[in-house]
Design an enzyme around this catalytic site. Structure first.
Site, PDB file in Angstrom:
ATOM      1  N   LYS A  33      35.405  -2.846   5.982  1.00 21.15           N
ATOM      2  CA  LYS A  33      35.501  -4.198   5.417  1.00 21.15           C
ATOM      3  C   LYS A  33      36.042  -4.188   3.988  1.00 21.15           C
ATOM      4  O   LYS A  33      36.404  -5.240   3.463  1.00 21.15           O
ATOM      5  CB  LYS A  33      34.126  -4.872   5.433  1.00 21.15           C
ATOM      6  CG  LYS A  33      33.694  -5.338   6.821  1.00 21.15           C
ATOM      7  CD  LYS A  33      32.350  -6.049   6.751  1.00 21.15           C
ATOM      8  CE  LYS A  33      31.915  -6.560   8.119  1.00 21.15           C
ATOM      9  NZ  LYS A  33      30.594  -7.226   8.056  1.00 21.15           N
ATOM     10  N   HIS A  74      28.981   1.786   9.285  1.00 15.96           N
ATOM     11  CA  HIS A  74      29.630   1.070  10.386  1.00 15.96           C
ATOM     12  C   HIS A  74      30.649   0.039   9.916  1.00 15.96           C
ATOM     13  O   HIS A  74      31.662  -0.184  10.567  1.00 15.96           O
ATOM     14  CB  HIS A  74      28.589   0.423  11.307  1.00 15.96           C
ATOM     15  CG  HIS A  74      27.741  -0.626  10.664  1.00 15.96           C
ATOM     16  ND1 HIS A  74      26.657  -0.323   9.868  1.00 15.96           N
ATOM     17  CD2 HIS A  74      27.796  -1.982  10.703  1.00 15.96           C
ATOM     18  CE1 HIS A  74      26.087  -1.441   9.445  1.00 15.96           C
ATOM     19  NE2 HIS A  74      26.766  -2.464   9.929  1.00 15.96           N
ATOM     20  N   ASP A  75      30.419  -0.599   8.777  1.00 12.20           N
ATOM     21  CA  ASP A  75      31.329  -1.645   8.295  1.00 12.20           C
ATOM     22  C   ASP A  75      32.104  -1.247   7.046  1.00 12.20           C
ATOM     23  O   ASP A  75      32.591  -2.120   6.311  1.00 12.20           O
ATOM     24  CB  ASP A  75      30.548  -2.932   8.003  1.00 12.20           C
ATOM     25  CG  ASP A  75      30.326  -3.778   9.255  1.00 12.20           C
ATOM     26  OD1 ASP A  75      31.076  -3.591  10.247  1.00 12.20           O
ATOM     27  OD2 ASP A  75      29.401  -4.609   9.248  1.00 12.20           O
ATOM     28  N   HIS A 120      31.513   0.363  17.035  1.00  7.98           N
ATOM     29  CA  HIS A 120      30.320  -0.489  17.060  1.00  7.98           C
ATOM     30  C   HIS A 120      30.602  -1.918  17.498  1.00  7.98           C
ATOM     31  O   HIS A 120      29.661  -2.692  17.689  1.00  7.98           O
ATOM     32  CB  HIS A 120      29.614  -0.468  15.692  1.00  7.98           C
ATOM     33  CG  HIS A 120      30.342  -1.167  14.588  1.00  7.98           C
ATOM     34  ND1 HIS A 120      31.467  -0.649  13.994  1.00  7.98           N
ATOM     35  CD2 HIS A 120      30.103  -2.348  13.963  1.00  7.98           C
ATOM     36  CE1 HIS A 120      31.900  -1.467  13.053  1.00  7.98           C
ATOM     37  NE2 HIS A 120      31.085  -2.506  13.006  1.00  7.98           N
TER      38      HIS A 120
END
Length: 392
Positions: free
Chosen positions: A251, A247-248, A302
């Protein structure tokens, strides 16, 4: 055992068991083979494929049962399953008639198993089943390596004996099945590799913001629990569990000065932070693999909100994919309950109050109710994968 027994609609004699059936003729055999081959060619799930192969062997030679065993060389074991959803059965690779057939690379053709010293009657004793006639055929891949074996038990024609023609037919089924199994096992290996890559890349994304690998483990487990409670089947819920650690991943493109800032972000910094959703999506969207396609959805959505005030697209309600809605709750729950560079972990009551307040605003109201109803199960996951003291 991927073994297929008598179908419920077949004629059954209460005293003597299933009534004898006729051997299939050449036309019926061709129809049978073409029917199974068409279905097997489109089947990617290994368990389903093995069931079809067992059915094919059973129907081709009119056997009562047909079992597919696979060889696990690493553990030196043979494994199989009785049916879908049942745990694997594993035995030493040199066990019984199947082990002998594989070890000696030869088919076995036996009229009465109890007259053969290699036969192990323990299963019959446990089940009350009476094994008599048996055929075992080694399964090989395209390089000629043995990968398992077909085992057919008890001929269902009046003679109750397998014939050389049955051996020929089952050898034909084994030849085709070996090639199909090789492709399916390769596909399974690719999926397992994808899972490892996804989890590792998820850890990389989180480590840049000083999160631990346990964060993505917890989010993955929370996501699966909520997905199952929502009504997803086991396969799709497991898919979301595997995909959610990504989901990240976006980053990786966010500067450390923003990602690790201990205080509140400026509006400009927050705009930069929000780009991680689009970056993650762009990294994953080109894949045709179902796991990575699901991960792309999770990465993009998300941070969307039920009321349409999220990002990056500002979609609302059920316009947000269920994967995004589930992961949003899992991610926020874990973030609030964990120490971050900009805050201390919240107490559980405070977290629950926030979810009640944000029901229908930030979060899908149905999912919030499921979250609250099953909070005990989620807390157990949190405790199981709690961060170690001193982890950063």
């Amino acid at each position: 055992m991927f073994n297929r027994g008598v179908k419920m609609h077949e004629t059954y004699d209460l005293q003597f068991g299933p009534k004898p059936r006729k051997r299939i003729n050449s036309r019926e055999l061709l129809e049978l083979i073409f029917g199974y081959v068409a279905r097997m060619a489109n089947e990617k799930n290994l368990d389903n494929l093995l069931m079809m192969m067992a059915d094919l062997g059973k129907d081709m030679i009119v056997a009562d049962r047909c079992t597919l065993w696979l060889l696990d060389r690493e553990k030196n074991e043979l494994w199989t399953r009785v049916a879908h959803g049942v745990n694997e059965i594993r035995i030493p690779a040199n066990t019984g008639l199947v082990g002998y057939s594989i070890d000696h690379d030869q088919p076995l053709f036996i009229d009465n198993a109890y007259n053969d010293h290699r036969f192990n009657p323990d299963v019959d004793k446990k089940t009350g089943y009476r094994t008599k006639a048996i055929i075992v055929i080694p399964l090989k891949n395209s390089e000629g390596e043995t990968i398992g074996a077909y085992q057919a038990i008890n001929k269902m024609t009046r003679s109750k004996k397998f014939t050389s023609k049955d051996l020929e037919y089952l050898t034909l089924a084994a030849s085709y099945s070996g090639k199909s199994l090789e492709a399916a096992l390769l596909n399974k290996e690719i999926e397992e590799t994808q899972k490892e890559i996804i989890f590792t890349m998820g850890e990389i994304g989180e480590s840049r913001s000083k999160e631990t690998g346990n964060h993505i483990k917890r989010v993955a487990e929370y996501s699966k629990i909520l997905a199952l409670k929502y009504g997803m089947d086991e396969t799709e819920a497991e898919l979301l569990r595997i995909a959610s650690p990504m989901h990240d991943i976006g980053k990786v493109a966010i500067p450390d000065s923003i990602l690790k800032k201990p205080g509140k972000l400026t509006d400009e910094e927050f705009d930069t932070m929000k780009t991680h959703t689009q970056v993650g999506y762009n990294l994953l969207k080109g894949s045709s693999r179902r796991i990575l396609k699901a991960a792309a959805i999770v990465a993009r959505q998300h941070h969307e909100k039920w009321n349409g005030r999220g990002y990056p697209d500002g979609v609302s309600g059920e316009q947000i994919h269920i994967y995004g809605r589930v992961t949003a709750i899992a991610d926020v729950f874990d973030a609030l309950g964990s120490d971050r560079c900009y805050k201390k972990a919240w107490e559980l009551d405070r977290i629950l109050n926030l979810f009640k307040e944000e029901k229908g605003n930030h979060f899908d109201p149905v999912l919030v109710d499921l979250f609250l109803d099953n909070i005990g199960e989620l807390v157990k996951i949190r405790d199981r994968y709690r961060d170690e003291i001193g982890e950063k």
